[in-house]
Design an enzyme around this catalytic site. Structure first.
Site, short mmCIF file in Angstrom:
data_model
loop_
_atom_site.label_atom_id
_atom_site.label_comp_id
_atom_site.label_asym_id
_atom_site.label_seq_id
_atom_site.Cartn_x
_atom_site.Cartn_y
_atom_site.Cartn_z
N GLU A 65 0.84 -1.19 0.00
CA GLU A 65 0.00 0.00 0.00
C GLU A 65 0.88 1.24 0.00
O GLU A 65 1.69 1.44 0.91
CB GLU A 65 -0.92 0.02 1.23
CG GLU A 65 -1.78 1.28 1.32
CD GLU A 65 -2.52 1.40 2.64
OE1 GLU A 65 -2.79 2.55 3.06
OE2 GLU A 65 -2.84 0.36 3.25
N ARG A 69 0.55 10.41 0.99
CA ARG A 69 1.11 11.37 1.94
C ARG A 69 2.38 12.01 1.41
O ARG A 69 3.14 12.63 2.15
CB ARG A 69 1.38 10.68 3.28
CG ARG A 69 0.10 10.37 4.05
CD ARG A 69 0.41 9.83 5.42
NE ARG A 69 0.09 8.42 5.51
CZ ARG A 69 0.39 7.66 6.56
NH1 ARG A 69 1.03 8.18 7.58
NH2 ARG A 69 0.07 6.39 6.57
N LYS A 153 -11.15 -1.66 6.78
CA LYS A 153 -9.95 -1.32 7.53
C LYS A 153 -10.38 -0.90 8.94
O LYS A 153 -11.29 -0.07 9.09
CB LYS A 153 -9.21 -0.17 6.84
CG LYS A 153 -8.02 0.38 7.62
CD LYS A 153 -7.33 1.47 6.82
CE LYS A 153 -6.16 2.06 7.59
NZ LYS A 153 -5.38 3.01 6.75
#
Length: 231
Positions: A65, A69, A153
């Protein structure tokens, strides 16, 4: 078009949507089964991401993943898809529908969000690739389940109740499975993987920023080997 024909068209569309949801769920389950740990990484450039991907594959992990950011996230996803087609690439820290479109255009094969306000949740449900929307409470989990998300999640895991919460909700929401993420360490990972409703965990310890900045991909490969052996 007659009323009967309109009704038939609506039924066909509903069936198609249901089939597509089933296909996405099956695809997501295959991704989540690739490793007991999904590495979560923030990368500074695309070349760094490809080197990271090679280290993970060498260590036995075929999923990664990349989080939104850094400005390098989308170029990194494109490079990984081009250079390492055997590695399944997800895009994380999604916070808006526009970011979903950008991630899918870059080649992300699954999507991950830290939370799921209504607009984002609907956009994730309609995305062409499977998604893991974030939930922290049973109410949020039930709301996402109502939108068809049987895989979610659990974030931020350690702050939101950890493995004890997952164990408590397992018999109450038995149809749901989770990828808990947030504060999990290599030492605490086995407790999560023993939970009956945990498909895998997400963790940043495999490729932390200091190792990436140092270019220590041998250490990342070693960590990947240990993570791959956790199950």
């Amino acid at each position: 078009m007659s009323e009967r024909a309109k009704t038939a068209e609506i039924v066909r569309a509903a069936d198609a949507k249901s089939a597509n949801s089933g296909e996405k769920l099956a695809a997501l389950d295959r991704i989540l089964a690739l490793s007991p740990v999904i590495p979560v990484a923030v990368v500074d450039d695309a070349a760094q991401a490809v080197a990271l991907g090679r280290a993970l594959l060498a260590g036995g992990i075929a999923v990664l993943e990349i989080t939104l950011r850094s400005a390098a996230a989308l170029p990194a996803i494109r490079a990984l898809r081009a250079e390492l087609p055997e590695l399944k690439i997800g895009c994380g820290t999604l916070r808006s529908p526009a970011q979903i479109n950008s991630a899918v255009s870059a080649g992300a094969q699954f999507l991950v969000a830290p939370g799921a306000p209504p607009g984002l949740a609907r956009a994730l449900a309609e995305a062409p690739v499977p998604a893991l929307p974030g939930a922290a409470t049973p109410t949020e989990m039930m709301q996402l389940a109502a939108l068809g998300f049987a895989r979610q999640k659990f974030f931020p895991t350690e702050s939101a109740g950890g493995a004890k919460l997952l164990q408590a909700i397992a018999p109450v929401l038995p149809e749901l499975r989770f990828c808990p993420t947030g504060g999990i360490t290599e030492q605490s990972a086995p407790a999560y993987l023993r939970c009956p409703n945990v498909a895998c965990i997400g963790a940043s310890w495999l490729a932390p920023p200091p190792l990436l900045r140092a270019g220590d991909f041998a250490a990342i490969e070693s960590r990947a080997r240990h993570a791959a052996a956790l199950r």
